[in-house]
Design a protein around this motif. Structure first.
Motif, short mmCIF file in Angstrom:
data_model
loop_
_atom_site.label_atom_id
_atom_site.label_comp_id
_atom_site.label_asym_id
_atom_site.label_seq_id
_atom_site.Cartn_x
_atom_site.Cartn_y
_atom_site.Cartn_z
N GLU A 273 54.41 -107.14 -5.22
CA GLU A 273 55.23 -108.21 -4.66
C GLU A 273 54.40 -109.13 -3.76
N TRP A 274 53.30 -109.60 -4.36
CA TRP A 274 52.50 -110.61 -3.67
C TRP A 274 51.89 -111.59 -4.67
N ILE A 275 51.63 -112.79 -4.17
CA ILE A 275 50.86 -113.79 -4.91
C ILE A 275 49.38 -113.53 -4.65
N GLU A 276 48.56 -113.61 -5.69
CA GLU A 276 47.12 -113.56 -5.51
C GLU A 276 46.53 -114.92 -5.85
N MET A 277 45.63 -115.38 -5.00
CA MET A 277 44.82 -116.55 -5.32
C MET A 277 43.38 -116.10 -5.54
N ARG A 278 42.79 -116.67 -6.56
CA ARG A 278 41.41 -116.33 -6.91
C ARG A 278 40.63 -117.59 -7.25
N LEU A 279 39.31 -117.48 -7.19
CA LEU A 279 38.40 -118.50 -7.71
C LEU A 279 37.65 -117.88 -8.89
N ARG A 280 37.67 -118.56 -10.02
CA ARG A 280 37.04 -118.03 -11.24
C ARG A 280 35.83 -118.88 -11.60
N ALA A 281 34.69 -118.22 -11.80
CA ALA A 281 33.46 -118.93 -12.15
C ALA A 281 33.59 -119.52 -13.55
N ARG A 282 33.34 -120.82 -13.65
CA ARG A 282 33.41 -121.49 -14.96
C ARG A 282 32.19 -121.18 -15.83
N ARG A 283 31.11 -120.74 -15.20
CA ARG A 283 29.87 -120.44 -15.92
C ARG A 283 29.10 -119.38 -15.12
N ALA A 284 28.11 -118.78 -15.74
CA ALA A 284 27.24 -117.87 -15.01
C ALA A 284 26.39 -118.66 -14.02
N LEU A 285 26.26 -118.14 -12.82
CA LEU A 285 25.45 -118.86 -11.82
C LEU A 285 25.00 -117.90 -10.73
N THR A 286 24.00 -118.34 -9.98
CA THR A 286 23.48 -117.59 -8.83
C THR A 286 23.58 -118.46 -7.60
N VAL A 287 24.09 -117.88 -6.51
CA VAL A 287 24.30 -118.60 -5.26
C VAL A 287 23.43 -117.99 -4.18
N GLU A 288 22.71 -118.86 -3.46
CA GLU A 288 21.90 -118.43 -2.32
C GLU A 288 22.71 -118.65 -1.03
N ILE A 289 22.74 -117.63 -0.17
CA ILE A 289 23.45 -117.72 1.11
C ILE A 289 22.47 -117.29 2.21
N PRO A 290 21.60 -118.20 2.66
CA PRO A 290 20.56 -117.83 3.63
C PRO A 290 21.11 -117.24 4.92
N GLY A 291 22.23 -117.77 5.42
CA GLY A 291 22.78 -117.30 6.68
C GLY A 291 23.30 -115.88 6.62
N ALA A 292 23.47 -115.35 5.42
CA ALA A 292 23.87 -113.95 5.26
C ALA A 292 22.76 -113.13 4.60
N GLU A 293 21.58 -113.77 4.40
CA GLU A 293 20.45 -113.12 3.74
C GLU A 293 20.89 -112.49 2.43
N SER B 189 35.99 -120.71 23.76
CA SER B 189 35.44 -120.53 22.43
C SER B 189 34.70 -119.20 22.28
N HIS B 190 34.97 -118.55 21.15
CA HIS B 190 34.21 -117.36 20.76
C HIS B 190 33.57 -117.64 19.41
N ARG B 191 32.99 -118.85 19.30
CA ARG B 191 32.50 -119.31 18.01
C ARG B 191 31.39 -118.41 17.47
N SER B 192 30.49 -117.95 18.38
CA SER B 192 29.41 -117.09 17.89
C SER B 192 29.96 -115.82 17.27
N ASP B 193 31.00 -115.25 17.87
CA ASP B 193 31.64 -114.07 17.31
C ASP B 193 32.24 -114.39 15.94
N VAL B 194 32.89 -115.56 15.82
CA VAL B 194 33.54 -115.95 14.58
C VAL B 194 32.50 -116.13 13.47
N THR B 195 31.38 -116.80 13.77
CA THR B 195 30.35 -116.99 12.77
C THR B 195 29.74 -115.66 12.34
#
Length: 323
Positions: free
Chosen positions: A247-267, A8-14
């Motif tokens: 010549e590619w498919i794109e997948m996206r995620l679209r925000a349904r509303r305005a919002l703010t996301v906290e990601i502590p692990g990435a500060e 395992s190289h899990r720490s590297d992956v995280t």
């Protein structure tokens, strides 16, 4: 199998997830790499996708491997089969059967970013192939290729059309990195989805049952779990479309509303406007001549080219040549 069979190289992956989140979600056009779909839930969802009527690539590639696995064993005489992004390794059993039947295979080395999916797959394969050394490597195939064990000659299998998830310049870099870890005369087995009509492509990435949509949103669940984020998955909708110019498919995620996301692990604190997109995947489609040219540029000579009966999916067997 024993615990030692899973390296395992899990720490590297995280750490790399943290880097990708910081880079992607602070960009002017937000993005996330598709490899982060694949925790245990994501791997299960993808297995569901492969069985959907709209999703043809897995069936087409399996058809080719079922017909040509014996040829691959005969041509390569491989002592080690390495699989990049192995997931459940179900299709790989066709290769394992052929290579063990040929009498040359000694070890199987699957590499995957999902530790849980890899552990399950390696345990099942070790039980079903008791004479085979099975050593899973938890890691990222863009960073950990140099860690792969196994005796020569090796065949590296990169299946499922995953090569299409790279942008063209990154694809070039990746193929060259594979060539760098192989000795002259070792092998690359590559699966590539082929260009076809728009309707077939778009249906494959936006199924009626909504499984692909759940899979797409799972990247947010992974960030929540590993980095302590508070993404509301229901606040994002799945979007896919065919880009005919690239010549590619794109997948996206679209925000349904305005919002703010906290990601502590990435500060990190990330704001989304209503309707704002995160690009989560490109899936490039290929033409045969383009595949051969890219392999040649990376230091491989194309030995065999096969397609399914409907010519929807290509599998190439290439040999590393002198630089």
């Amino acid at each position: 199998m024993t615990e030692a069979d899973l390296e395992s190289h899990r720490s590297d992956v995280t750490g790399e997830l943290r880097e990708d989140v910081r880079a992607g979600l602070t960009a002017a056009q937000k993005w996330l790499p598709p490899k982060w779909f694949y925790d245990a839930d994501g791997s299960e969802l993808f297995e569901e996708i492969t069985a959907l009527p709209e999703y043809y690539p897995t069936r087409c590639e399996r058809e080719v491997l079922a017909a040509r696995a014996g040829d691959i064993a005969q041509l390569t005489g491989a002592h080690t089969l390495v699989e990049l992004g192995s997931g459940s390794s179900e299709k790989t059993r066709l290769l394992l059967d052929a290579l063990t039947g040929h009498g040359t295979l000694e070890s199987f080395v699957p590499l995957d970013v999902s530790e849980s999916a890899l552990a399950e797959a390696t345990e099942a394969i070790a039980a079903d192939y008791p004479k085979l050394e099975v050593r899973g490597v938890v890691g990222d195939f863009t960073r950990h290729l140099g860690l792969l064990p196994g005796g020569r000659p090796r065949v590296v299998a990169f299946l499922g059309g995953t090569i299409g998830n790279f942008l063209p310049e990154d694809r070039t870099t990746f193929l060259r990195s594979v060539r760098e870890v192989l000795d002259e005369g070792e092998w690359l087995l590559l699966g590539t989805d082929l260009v076809k009509d728009r309707e077939t492509l778009e249906r494959a990435y936006d199924d009626a049952a909504g499984v692909t949509a759940a899979f797409n949103r799972n990247v947010l669940r992974v960030i929540n779990t590993r980095l302590g984020a508070d993404f509301d998955l229901d606040a994002f909708e799945h979007v896919s479309h065919w880009d005919s110019e690239n010549e590619w498919i794109e997948m996206r995620l679209r925000a349904r509303r305005a919002l703010t996301v906290e990601i502590p692990g990435a500060e990190l604190q990330v704001r989304f406007a209503e309707g704002e997109h995160i690009r989560t995947e490109i899936s490039a489609k290929f033409r045969p001549g383009g595949v051969e040219a890219e392999l040649k540029a990376a230091g491989f000579g194309l030995e065999r080219w096969w397609t399914d009966s409907q010519q929807r999916f290509g599998v190439s067997l290439a040999r590393s040549v002198r630089g």
